[in-house]
Design an enzyme around this catalytic site. Structure first.
Site, mmCIF file in Angstrom:
data_model
loop_
_atom_site.group_PDB
_atom_site.id
_atom_site.type_symbol
_atom_site.label_atom_id
_atom_site.label_comp_id
_atom_site.label_asym_id
_atom_site.label_seq_id
_atom_site.Cartn_x
_atom_site.Cartn_y
_atom_site.Cartn_z
ATOM 1 N N LYS A 1 0.828 -1.212 0.000
ATOM 2 C CA LYS A 1 0.000 0.000 0.000
ATOM 3 C C LYS A 1 0.863 1.264 0.000
ATOM 4 C CE LYS A 1 -4.004 -2.227 2.201
ATOM 5 N NZ LYS A 1 -5.035 -2.127 3.258
ATOM 6 N N TYR B 1 -12.332 -3.160 -4.415
ATOM 7 C CA TYR B 1 -12.964 -3.129 -3.094
ATOM 8 C C TYR B 1 -14.497 -3.056 -3.210
ATOM 9 C CZ TYR B 1 -8.496 -2.526 -0.581
ATOM 10 O OH TYR B 1 -7.254 -2.708 -0.027
ATOM 11 N N ASN C 1 -2.564 -0.476 7.302
ATOM 12 C CA ASN C 1 -2.120 -1.840 7.604
ATOM 13 C C ASN C 1 -1.184 -2.463 6.551
ATOM 14 O OD1 ASN C 1 -4.049 -2.360 5.708
ATOM 15 N ND2 ASN C 1 -5.361 -3.617 7.004
ATOM 16 N N HIS D 1 -2.176 -5.350 1.157
ATOM 17 C CA HIS D 1 -3.379 -6.109 0.827
ATOM 18 C C HIS D 1 -2.928 -7.516 0.445
ATOM 19 C CE1 HIS D 1 -6.999 -7.530 -1.197
ATOM 20 N NE2 HIS D 1 -6.181 -7.983 -2.139
ATOM 21 N N GLU E 1 -8.453 -10.913 -8.651
ATOM 22 C CA GLU E 1 -7.592 -9.742 -8.432
ATOM 23 C C GLU E 1 -6.366 -9.764 -9.351
ATOM 24 O OE1 GLU E 1 -6.869 -9.952 -4.204
ATOM 25 O OE2 GLU E 1 -8.912 -9.320 -3.722
HETATM 26 P P1 IDP Z 1 -8.220 -7.295 4.417
HETATM 27 O O1 IDP Z 1 -7.347 -6.205 3.804
HETATM 28 O O2 IDP Z 1 -7.589 -7.865 5.653
HETATM 29 O O3 IDP Z 1 -8.650 -8.346 3.432
HETATM 30 P P2 IDP Z 1 -10.887 -6.106 4.156
HETATM 31 O O4 IDP Z 1 -12.047 -6.357 5.074
HETATM 32 O O5 IDP Z 1 -10.936 -6.673 2.788
HETATM 33 O O6 IDP Z 1 -9.561 -6.574 4.949
HETATM 34 O O7 IDP Z 1 -10.718 -4.521 4.096
HETATM 35 C C1 IDP Z 1 -9.884 -3.923 3.117
HETATM 36 C C2 IDP Z 1 -9.099 -2.810 3.763
HETATM 37 O O8 IDP Z 1 -10.000 -1.794 4.231
HETATM 38 C C3 IDP Z 1 -8.307 -3.205 5.008
HETATM 39 O O9 IDP Z 1 -7.048 -3.787 4.699
HETATM 40 C C4 IDP Z 1 -8.173 -1.877 5.725
HETATM 41 O O10 IDP Z 1 -7.116 -1.090 5.143
HETATM 42 C C5 IDP Z 1 -9.492 -1.196 5.408
HETATM 43 N N1 IDP Z 1 -10.449 -1.420 6.499
HETATM 44 C C6 IDP Z 1 -11.141 -2.554 6.785
HETATM 45 N N2 IDP Z 1 -11.921 -2.398 7.847
HETATM 46 C C7 IDP Z 1 -11.751 -1.110 8.258
HETATM 47 C C8 IDP Z 1 -12.308 -0.315 9.344
HETATM 48 O O11 IDP Z 1 -13.129 -0.769 10.144
HETATM 49 N N3 IDP Z 1 -11.843 0.965 9.443
HETATM 50 C C9 IDP Z 1 -10.947 1.506 8.583
HETATM 51 N N4 IDP Z 1 -10.414 0.810 7.550
HETATM 52 C C10 IDP Z 1 -10.811 -0.487 7.387
HETATM 53 MG MG MG Z 2 -9.867 -8.162 1.767
#
Ligand code: IDP
Ligand code: MG
Length: 147
Positions: free
Chosen positions: A9, A49, A112, A115, A126
């Site tokens: 990211k 997304y 975080n 991805h 993807e």
């Molecule tokens: P993942 O990246 O672990 O697969 P996903 O649920 O697909 O998680 O969410 C995509 C991205 O959206 C996450 O990596 C994170 O950066 C962001 N995200 C997910 N949940 C939250 C939230 O509750 N608050 C803020 N950002 C979130």
């Molecule tokens: Mg995801």
């Protein structure tokens, strides 16, 4: 062999963590079969997304993913999807276990670091979304027998 998509990211690039993160996957024995730096746009992020479009944090996620270029990589290996997910750690950064990428390099979920595809089906979708067929290179890994 299974393939998975990893996106380093914008924060990963800005913080100088690219080498560190790629090194972890290499050392684990995964094979890099495609990699490129791109500036993502809203159009592709809405597809990638799609499952999060109606979540309140989507605008922040979208803007964060466009804040700087990303590095797209496709990794190949035995059980690659699950192995990379486990190495990434929990989505919620503050809950990610130390030793995982998110657990070592992030504290807040929007930052975080990477991805990683969450299933074989998502990985295929993807990889097709971000790479053209001729950008994936099936090279011979001389070291494969040691892993
Ligand atoms: P993942 O990246 O672990 O697969 P996903 O649920 O697909 O998680 O969410 C995509 C991205 O959206 C996450 O990596 C994170 O950066 C962001 N995200 C997910 N949940 C939250 C939230 O509750 N608050 C803020 N950002 C979130
Ligand atoms: Mg995801």
């Amino acid at each position: 062999m299974e393939r998975t998509l990893v996106i380093l990211k914008p924060g990963c690039l800005q913080r100088g963590l690219i080498g560190e993160v790629i090194s972890r996957f290499e050392k684990r024995g995964l094979k890099l079969v495609a990699m490129k730096m791109v500036q993502l746009d809203e159009e592709i992020l809405k597809v990638h997304y799609a499952h999060l479009l109606d979540r309140p944090f989507f605008p922040w996620l979208r803007d964060g993913m466009m804040a700087a270029p990303v590095i797209l990589c496709c990794w190949e290996g035995y059980s690659a999807v699950q192995v990379v997910r486990d190495m990434a750690g929990a989505t919620k950064a503050s809950k990610a276990v130390p030793g995982t990428i998110r657990g070592d390099y992030s504290l807040h979920t929007p930052h975080n670091v990477i991805h990683a595809s969450d299933s074989d089906e998502s990985a295929k979708r993807e990889i097709n979304l971000f790479f053209k067929e001729d950008e994936i290179i099936d090279w011979h890994d001389e070291n494969a027998k040691w892993f």
